[in-house]
Scaffold this motif. Structure first.
Motif: not given
Length: 276
Positions: A182-183, A186-187, A190-191, A193, A211, A214, A217
């Motif tokens: 998930l980390l 996120s990169y 990034p936008n 879910r 899930t 922030p 993460l």
């Protein structure tokens, strides 16, 4: 934040688990294994060992390749002979009896329960593509490269990005690995879910969706940064004084543990070698 490419230490879930094993796997932990695999991997005797898949690794790789083959043409799953066709493409006849039987069971399981059928697959790994391109990450004033090899990415009907990791064997799922995925998402996305999950191709068991907030993460990112820094420091320490290998990467000898370790033949501390 993502930083510009330059040399920096690395981290991954695999490295994290070599520092702190998953719950239930503590008995098998040995820092010296990390030293052999990560720091001394170019030495001829050790490189030869690493070039040979263990039985567990072979089963996992062929299982992943089997799933990949099933989805090269979804019509294949309508063919009553598709398991045999995939088995031939994987050349299972050349594998050991244990590997052949377990991978054939995986293929049968997947034919009867093709969990990716009908999914909008964005990426499906064959498992032998090599190291993925790392992310360059900065956390707690420490920069590191994050490696995360993702088995499968697909979109759910509501647009959620789903990261799926295939498993074999009997080990429990490790929540930390889901957080690392998930980390990574996120990169890369990034936008969007994202959720992560695990699916065991032998037991046909699917984990609950994972899930992360922030805050979670950020915590896993900071932990990875510290692990990257510590492993790099130990690597540099060994390169300055190779005679301290056993102090930098302390062994955890035990006859049963060492017997099942792929490095027992080159380990001076192997209880299995001493007792054999």
């Amino acid at each position: 934040m993502v930083v510009r490419s330059r040399w920096m230490p690395f981290a991954s879930f695999s490295l994290m688990s070599e520092f702190v094993p998953a719950v239930g796997q503590e008995y098998w932990h040995c820092d010296m294994k990390r030293g052999f695999q990560r720091v001394r991997k170019k030495e001829p005797a050790i490189a030869a060992i690493l070039n040979q898949d263990t039985t567990v690794q072979r089963i996992g790789l062929l299982a992943q390749q089997g799933v990949y083959e099933f989805h090269q043409d979804d019509r294949l799953l309508d063919d009553v002979n598709c398991v045999n066709r995939v088995a031939r493409s994987l050349k299972l006849e050349d594998e050991s009896l244990v590997v052949r039987e377990r991978v054939l069971q995986v293929l049968d399981n997947y034919y009867n329960q093709p969990v990716l059928r009908g999914k909008k697959i964005l990426k499906l790994s064959r498992g032998d593509e090599g190291m993925p391109t790392p992310l360059e990450v900065r956390a707690d004033n420490l920069s590191f490269k994050l490696f995360a090899a993702i088995d499968c990415l697909f979109l759910e009907e509501n647009g959620t990005l789903h990261i799926l990791d295939f498993k074999t064997g009997k080990s429990d799922f490790d929540l930390r690995q889901g957080y690392v995925y998930l980390l990574t998402a996120s990169y890369l996305y990034p936008n969007q879910r994202a959720v992560a999950s695990f699916y065991n191709l032998e037991s046909c068991k699917w984990s609950e969706p994972i899930t992360a907030s922030p805050l979670q993460l950020n915590a896993i990112q900071s932990n990875l940064a510290r692990i990257a820094q510590k492993h790099d420091a130990q690597t540099q320490q060994y390169r300055k004084n190779s005679t301290e290998f056993g102090q930098i990467f302390p062994p955890n000898p035990d006859q049963s543990r060492c017997k099942h370790c792929q490095f027992h033949s080159v380990c001076n501390f192997s209880a299995w070698e001493v007792s054999a």
